[in-house]
Design a protein around this motif. Structure first.
Motif, PDB file in Angstrom:
ATOM      1  N   PHE A 107     -30.691  71.301 -21.059  1.00 53.22           N
ATOM      2  CA  PHE A 107     -31.279  72.560 -20.595  1.00 53.22           C
ATOM      3  C   PHE A 107     -30.564  73.101 -19.360  1.00 53.22           C
ATOM      4  O   PHE A 107     -30.533  74.318 -19.135  1.00 53.22           O
ATOM      5  CB  PHE A 107     -32.766  72.362 -20.276  1.00 53.22           C
ATOM      6  N   ALA A 108     -29.989  72.243 -18.556  1.00 56.29           N
ATOM      7  CA  ALA A 108     -29.354  72.683 -17.313  1.00 56.29           C
ATOM      8  C   ALA A 108     -27.924  73.167 -17.532  1.00 56.29           C
ATOM      9  O   ALA A 108     -27.509  74.169 -16.930  1.00 56.29           O
ATOM     10  CB  ALA A 108     -29.372  71.553 -16.283  1.00 56.29           C
ATOM     11  N   TRP A 109     -27.132  72.498 -18.408  1.00 54.60           N
ATOM     12  CA  TRP A 109     -25.702  72.750 -18.440  1.00 54.60           C
ATOM     13  C   TRP A 109     -25.117  73.006 -19.830  1.00 54.60           C
ATOM     14  O   TRP A 109     -23.937  73.336 -19.925  1.00 54.60           O
ATOM     15  CB  TRP A 109     -24.951  71.577 -17.813  1.00 54.60           C
ATOM     16  N   LEU A 110     -25.886  72.868 -20.874  1.00 55.47           N
ATOM     17  CA  LEU A 110     -25.356  73.167 -22.204  1.00 55.47           C
ATOM     18  C   LEU A 110     -25.873  74.513 -22.671  1.00 55.47           C
ATOM     19  O   LEU A 110     -27.046  74.852 -22.449  1.00 55.47           O
ATOM     20  CB  LEU A 110     -25.760  72.075 -23.206  1.00 55.47           C
ATOM     21  N   ASP A 111     -25.014  75.269 -23.303  1.00 54.88           N
ATOM     22  CA  ASP A 111     -25.374  76.606 -23.778  1.00 54.88           C
ATOM     23  C   ASP A 111     -25.621  76.539 -25.286  1.00 54.88           C
ATOM     24  O   ASP A 111     -24.699  76.306 -26.056  1.00 54.88           O
ATOM     25  CB  ASP A 111     -24.259  77.596 -23.452  1.00 54.88           C
ATOM     26  N   PHE A 112     -26.858  76.728 -25.690  1.00 53.95           N
ATOM     27  CA  PHE A 112     -27.190  76.726 -27.113  1.00 53.95           C
ATOM     28  C   PHE A 112     -28.251  77.796 -27.366  1.00 53.95           C
ATOM     29  O   PHE A 112     -28.990  78.189 -26.454  1.00 53.95           O
ATOM     30  CB  PHE A 112     -27.682  75.350 -27.569  1.00 53.95           C
ATOM     31  N   PRO A 113     -28.348  78.302 -28.581  1.00 57.38           N
ATOM     32  CA  PRO A 113     -29.286  79.389 -28.889  1.00 57.38           C
ATOM     33  C   PRO A 113     -30.738  78.987 -28.598  1.00 57.38           C
ATOM     34  O   PRO A 113     -31.179  77.891 -28.980  1.00 57.38           O
ATOM     35  CB  PRO A 113     -29.071  79.635 -30.382  1.00 57.38           C
ATOM     36  N   GLY A 114     -31.453  79.871 -27.931  1.00 59.04           N
ATOM     37  CA  GLY A 114     -32.868  79.640 -27.658  1.00 59.04           C
ATOM     38  C   GLY A 114     -33.143  78.642 -26.549  1.00 59.04           C
ATOM     39  O   GLY A 114     -34.279  78.159 -26.418  1.00 59.04           O
ATOM     40  N   ARG A 115     -32.132  78.364 -25.724  1.00 56.40           N
ATOM     41  CA  ARG A 115     -32.317  77.345 -24.681  1.00 56.40           C
ATOM     42  C   ARG A 115     -33.448  77.714 -23.728  1.00 56.40           C
ATOM     43  O   ARG A 115     -34.331  76.896 -23.460  1.00 56.40           O
ATOM     44  CB  ARG A 115     -31.014  77.158 -23.907  1.00 56.40           C
ATOM     45  N   ASP A 116     -33.426  78.928 -23.209  1.00 57.52           N
ATOM     46  CA  ASP A 116     -34.439  79.328 -22.232  1.00 57.52           C
ATOM     47  C   ASP A 116     -35.826  79.398 -22.861  1.00 57.52           C
ATOM     48  O   ASP A 116     -36.827  79.044 -22.224  1.00 57.52           O
ATOM     49  CB  ASP A 116     -34.068  80.686 -21.630  1.00 57.52           C
ATOM     50  N   THR A 117     -35.890  79.846 -24.119  1.00 57.45           N
ATOM     51  CA  THR A 117     -37.183  79.933 -24.792  1.00 57.45           C
ATOM     52  C   THR A 117     -37.785  78.543 -25.002  1.00 57.45           C
ATOM     53  O   THR A 117     -38.977  78.319 -24.756  1.00 57.45           O
ATOM     54  CB  THR A 117     -37.036  80.639 -26.153  1.00 57.45           C
ATOM     55  N   VAL A 118     -36.950  77.614 -25.442  1.00 59.82           N
ATOM     56  CA  VAL A 118     -37.435  76.244 -25.649  1.00 59.82           C
ATOM     57  C   VAL A 118     -37.878  75.631 -24.333  1.00 59.82           C
ATOM     58  O   VAL A 118     -38.900  74.933 -24.268  1.00 59.82           O
ATOM     59  CB  VAL A 118     -36.339  75.391 -26.321  1.00 59.82           C
ATOM     60  N   PHE A 119     -37.129  75.911 -23.264  1.00 58.58           N
ATOM     61  CA  PHE A 119     -37.506  75.348 -21.970  1.00 58.58           C
ATOM     62  C   PHE A 119     -38.831  75.932 -21.492  1.00 58.58           C
ATOM     63  O   PHE A 119     -39.661  75.216 -20.908  1.00 58.58           O
ATOM     64  CB  PHE A 119     -36.418  75.616 -20.935  1.00 58.58           C
ATOM     65  N   GLY A 161     -45.793  62.582 -21.536  1.00 58.29           N
ATOM     66  CA  GLY A 161     -45.041  62.447 -20.297  1.00 58.29           C
ATOM     67  C   GLY A 161     -43.765  63.251 -20.271  1.00 58.29           C
ATOM     68  O   GLY A 161     -43.225  63.538 -19.196  1.00 58.29           O
ATOM     69  N   LEU A 162     -43.266  63.644 -21.447  1.00 56.69           N
ATOM     70  CA  LEU A 162     -41.971  64.324 -21.503  1.00 56.69           C
ATOM     71  C   LEU A 162     -41.954  65.719 -20.879  1.00 56.69           C
ATOM     72  O   LEU A 162     -40.957  66.066 -20.231  1.00 56.69           O
ATOM     73  CB  LEU A 162     -41.489  64.395 -22.952  1.00 56.69           C
ATOM     74  N   PRO A 163     -42.972  66.582 -21.052  1.00 53.60           N
ATOM     75  CA  PRO A 163     -42.864  67.923 -20.449  1.00 53.60           C
ATOM     76  C   PRO A 163     -42.603  67.895 -18.944  1.00 53.60           C
ATOM     77  O   PRO A 163     -41.700  68.575 -18.458  1.00 53.60           O
ATOM     78  CB  PRO A 163     -44.226  68.562 -20.783  1.00 53.60           C
ATOM     79  N   PHE A 164     -43.380  67.120 -18.206  1.00 55.00           N
ATOM     80  CA  PHE A 164     -43.143  67.040 -16.760  1.00 55.00           C
ATOM     81  C   PHE A 164     -41.794  66.412 -16.460  1.00 55.00           C
ATOM     82  O   PHE A 164     -41.079  66.847 -15.551  1.00 55.00           O
ATOM     83  CB  PHE A 164     -44.250  66.231 -16.088  1.00 55.00           C
ATOM     84  N   ALA A 165     -41.432  65.378 -17.220  1.00 55.20           N
ATOM     85  CA  ALA A 165     -40.169  64.685 -16.975  1.00 55.20           C
ATOM     86  C   ALA A 165     -38.978  65.615 -17.211  1.00 55.20           C
ATOM     87  O   ALA A 165     -38.028  65.642 -16.413  1.00 55.20           O
ATOM     88  CB  ALA A 165     -40.073  63.453 -17.881  1.00 55.20           C
ATOM     89  N   VAL A 166     -39.005  66.363 -18.287  1.00 54.11           N
ATOM     90  CA  VAL A 166     -37.916  67.301 -18.587  1.00 54.11           C
ATOM     91  C   VAL A 166     -37.838  68.384 -17.518  1.00 54.11           C
ATOM     92  O   VAL A 166     -36.742  68.751 -17.060  1.00 54.11           O
ATOM     93  CB  VAL A 166     -38.107  67.914 -19.976  1.00 54.11           C
ATOM     94  N   PHE A 167     -38.988  68.895 -17.105  1.00 54.74           N
ATOM     95  CA  PHE A 167     -39.028  69.929 -16.072  1.00 54.74           C
ATOM     96  C   PHE A 167     -38.421  69.407 -14.759  1.00 54.74           C
ATOM     97  O   PHE A 167     -37.601  70.085 -14.128  1.00 54.74           O
ATOM     98  CB  PHE A 167     -40.472  70.366 -15.854  1.00 54.74           C
ATOM     99  N   LEU A 168     -38.798  68.205 -14.363  1.00 53.14           N
ATOM    100  CA  LEU A 168     -38.309  67.636 -13.112  1.00 53.14           C
ATOM    101  C   LEU A 168     -36.802  67.413 -13.148  1.00 53.14           C
ATOM    102  O   LEU A 168     -36.070  67.834 -12.234  1.00 53.14           O
ATOM    103  CB  LEU A 168     -39.029  66.312 -12.833  1.00 53.14           C
ATOM    104  N   LEU A 169     -36.310  66.781 -14.211  1.00 53.02           N
ATOM    105  CA  LEU A 169     -34.887  66.445 -14.267  1.00 53.02           C
ATOM    106  C   LEU A 169     -34.026  67.675 -14.513  1.00 53.02           C
ATOM    107  O   LEU A 169     -32.902  67.768 -14.006  1.00 53.02           O
ATOM    108  CB  LEU A 169     -34.644  65.397 -15.348  1.00 53.02           C
ATOM    109  N   ARG A 170     -34.503  68.604 -15.303  1.00 53.79           N
ATOM    110  CA  ARG A 170     -33.712  69.820 -15.534  1.00 53.79           C
ATOM    111  C   ARG A 170     -33.480  70.549 -14.215  1.00 53.79           C
ATOM    112  O   ARG A 170     -32.351  70.992 -13.931  1.00 53.79           O
ATOM    113  CB  ARG A 170     -34.442  70.725 -16.531  1.00 53.79           C
ATOM    114  N   ASN A 171     -34.523  70.682 -13.389  1.00 49.30           N
ATOM    115  CA  ASN A 171     -34.369  71.372 -12.110  1.00 49.30           C
ATOM    116  C   ASN A 171     -33.442  70.602 -11.175  1.00 49.30           C
ATOM    117  O   ASN A 171     -32.665  71.202 -10.420  1.00 49.30           O
ATOM    118  CB  ASN A 171     -35.743  71.555 -11.448  1.00 49.30           C
ATOM    119  N   TYR A 172     -33.503  69.298 -11.207  1.00 52.44           N
ATOM    120  CA  TYR A 172     -32.624  68.502 -10.349  1.00 52.44           C
ATOM    121  C   TYR A 172     -31.173  68.627 -10.811  1.00 52.44           C
ATOM    122  O   TYR A 172     -30.267  68.836  -9.999  1.00 52.44           O
ATOM    123  CB  TYR A 172     -33.059  67.035 -10.368  1.00 52.44           C
TER     124      TYR A 172
END
Length: 279
Positions: A100-112, A154-165
């Motif tokens: 989510f932070a560094w790869l460009d794929f279709p619908g990335r922002d929507t999925v995030f 547990g994954l939603p919070f974990a993905v949110f935390l690591l993506r921002n970092y």
């Protein structure tokens, strides 16, 4: 004069923090002393009476606890639930956060955005539907079923935390690695993960504490052979008066493990949380 005032101010702050620390440690000390006393001594007076009669303190309760098949089985069930859940959440969230932070794929922002929206979904909503699904799959009442439920929530919070970092890492650093011929997997394992160690440690602490102390999910999804320590201790509370010699050392054992984990990773904790919580 300013130096004196500054010194006095620091002394007052340090004294205040020491008092807060002592107040915070008092219940822990009380639980530990209670775990070293017999049920007869506990019935006669509070745990503070042990200071006047230290001879009543012994590790007999812990010896008996290690011979209690229900408690020992529940302890290892807790380990078998907490450790795999923590490892899976950190591994999957690290991969997703990097994508989510560094790869460009279709619908990335929507999925995030969907992942972020899942943060507000309470765990109680999924209990009955997931229980029905697990029953059809044969996972209900098993340790893998409890692990899968904790991983999913547990994954939603974990993905949110690591993506921002990960998103705060310098773009030039990653571009230089790509220009040197590094593949995305090599960049992720050799560059992103070492730099992201504080966030990974913070996430591991959060996830381990949540799962280790959980009772709601385990109470519904675990049976008598797979229930963790929290559920086993809860069942002992029904006979509190006669089981205090089991409850006190069991509760202290359940408490001291996450405390030890926290202190083992504390130097990464604040840095990782502060860096990954805002963007």
């Amino acid at each position: 004069m300013n130096a004196v005032r500054r010194g006095l101010g620091n002394a007052v702050v340090q004294a205040f923090l020491v008092v807060i620390g002592l107040v915070w440690m008092t219940p822990l000390a009380g639980l530990f002393l209670s775990s070293l006393r017999s049920s007869e001594d506990t019935a006669k007076g509070g745990w503070w009476t042990a200071f006047a009669a230290p001879g009543q303190l012994s590790f007999d309760n812990y010896s008996a606890l290690l011979q209690n098949a229900g408690i020992t089985r529940a302890f290892w069930n807790t380990v078998l639930i907490s450790v795999p859940t923590t490892l899976l959440v950190v591994a999957v969230a690290a991969l997703a956060g990097y994508a989510f932070a560094w790869l460009d794929f279709p619908g990335r922002d929507t999925v995030f955005l969907v992942v972020v929206a899942l943060l507000v979904v309470p765990v109680q909503i999924g209990l009955l539907p997931v229980a029905k699904l697990f029953g059809q799959l044969g996972l209900f009442g098993t340790i893998p079923g409890v692990v899968l439920f904790h991983v999913a929530y547990g994954l939603p919070f974990a993905v949110f935390l690591l993506r921002n970092y990960f998103a705060e890492m310098p773009k030039e650093m990653l571009e230089a690695a790509r220009m040197d011929g590094g593949s995305e997997w090599r960049i992720f394992t050799r560059l992103v993960l070492p730099v992201g160690r504080p966030a990974l440690a913070s996430l591991a602490i959060f996830q381990f504490l949540w799962v280790w102390n959980d009772m709601l999910v385990a109470l519904l999804f675990a049976d008598s052979s797979s229930q963790p320590l929290t559920v086993e201790l809860q069942s002992q509370i029904r006979q509190f008066g006669s089981n205090i010699d089991v409850l006190a050392p069991g509760a202290f054992l359940s408490l001291i493990v996450p405390v030890a984990v926290f202190f083992a990773f504390q130097r990464h904790f604040v840095q990782g949380v502060m860096a990954g919580s805002v963007k």
